[in-house]
Every structure is written in structure tokens, then in C-alpha cells.
Design a protein around this motif. Sequence first.
Motif: not given
Length: 192
Positions: A157-176
Amino acid sequence: MPDDRAAHLRVLRRRGHAVDAHLVSATARLTPALPAPADIDGIAVTTLATTRAPQAERQLYRLQGDTVADNPGFADRLPDFDTWRAEALGGEGFRAHWVLLAEHGRRIVAVTAVRATPDPHTGHVDHTAVERPWRGRGLARALKLHAARRLFDDGLRLLHTEVEAANAPMLAVNAALGYRPGPGHHRTVKTL
């Protein structure tokens, strides 16, 4: 060093440490209302448990080696294959059916890998990687949606992840996909 310790980080920098990564955490709730993943022309989605790709583990090693340099903040190179295999495809929480693959023909062109955590309703997304020629087509988003639907069916029911703050493409995917940002931390190194 946690984000909320800016004074400590300044002290470390004065003592010769350098920040080599700034990771931010993110969490997503899984629900039955997850959108259907988009079909990507020429791509079949499988898992490490079901793939018929030849030498799938070697292909994943190559894929990670080819894409890891594109991840801001990744300072190291991959270890040898056997060490990588033991770390990435083994150990506590590893589930072959939670390693989602995008295949073009019999070539693995993208992956998203999730591990179980001690909480039976929570998973941790270890990494997502897409070969350069396949980027910009929605493949990371589609794979992460396939994974989320499978994981929901498996009781998560819950997923966690960590992403490099400068990895804009993955941050955008995760936000979407509904990931909500959480605390971050800086990884520091010092050459001796």
C-alpha cells in the motif's frame, strides 16, 4: 547528513568534505484507482521471474552500467558482475517478480526494481533505468505504473524511494505518479 543540518554540513565542508550527492526521499500511496500504464510501441513488459530475454541478469548489469553515469550524484562505478548480482539481485527483500522489465524484442531496455521491506505493506523502489535511445517516450512512467499495480495486487500500500535532487526527469515521473517529497540528505566524501 540530513537536510535540516545545514550548520553541520558547513562544518564538514570547511574540513575538506565535498557533497557528492543530495538525495531526497519520496513516498507514494498505492490504491486500486491507479491509472492504466500507457502502451509503448514495440515494448513488452515482463519481470525478471518471467523474462525470456537471453542472459537477463547480464543485460541488467549492462543497462545499469550504461545508465548509472547519467544519474547525478553517482560517484562510483559498478562493482564486478558477481558482486553487483549479489547486491542488486539478492539479499533481503529481493523478489524477482518485483523487477519489472521493458523489453524490445529480446533486449531489456528499461527496468524498475522494488524490494520488500520489513513492513509487509511497504516496498522500496531501488532504481529505475531507461536506455538513452528509449528516453522521453514515457517508459519509466509506464514501468513504474506496471510495478505499482502489481505491488498493489501483492498487498503493498506504500512505496518509498530516494532520488538525486538534480535528477529532474525522475523527480517529474515520481511527482506525476503521486509521490510526495520527504526529507533528504547529503552524502559527503573526503579524499584522504
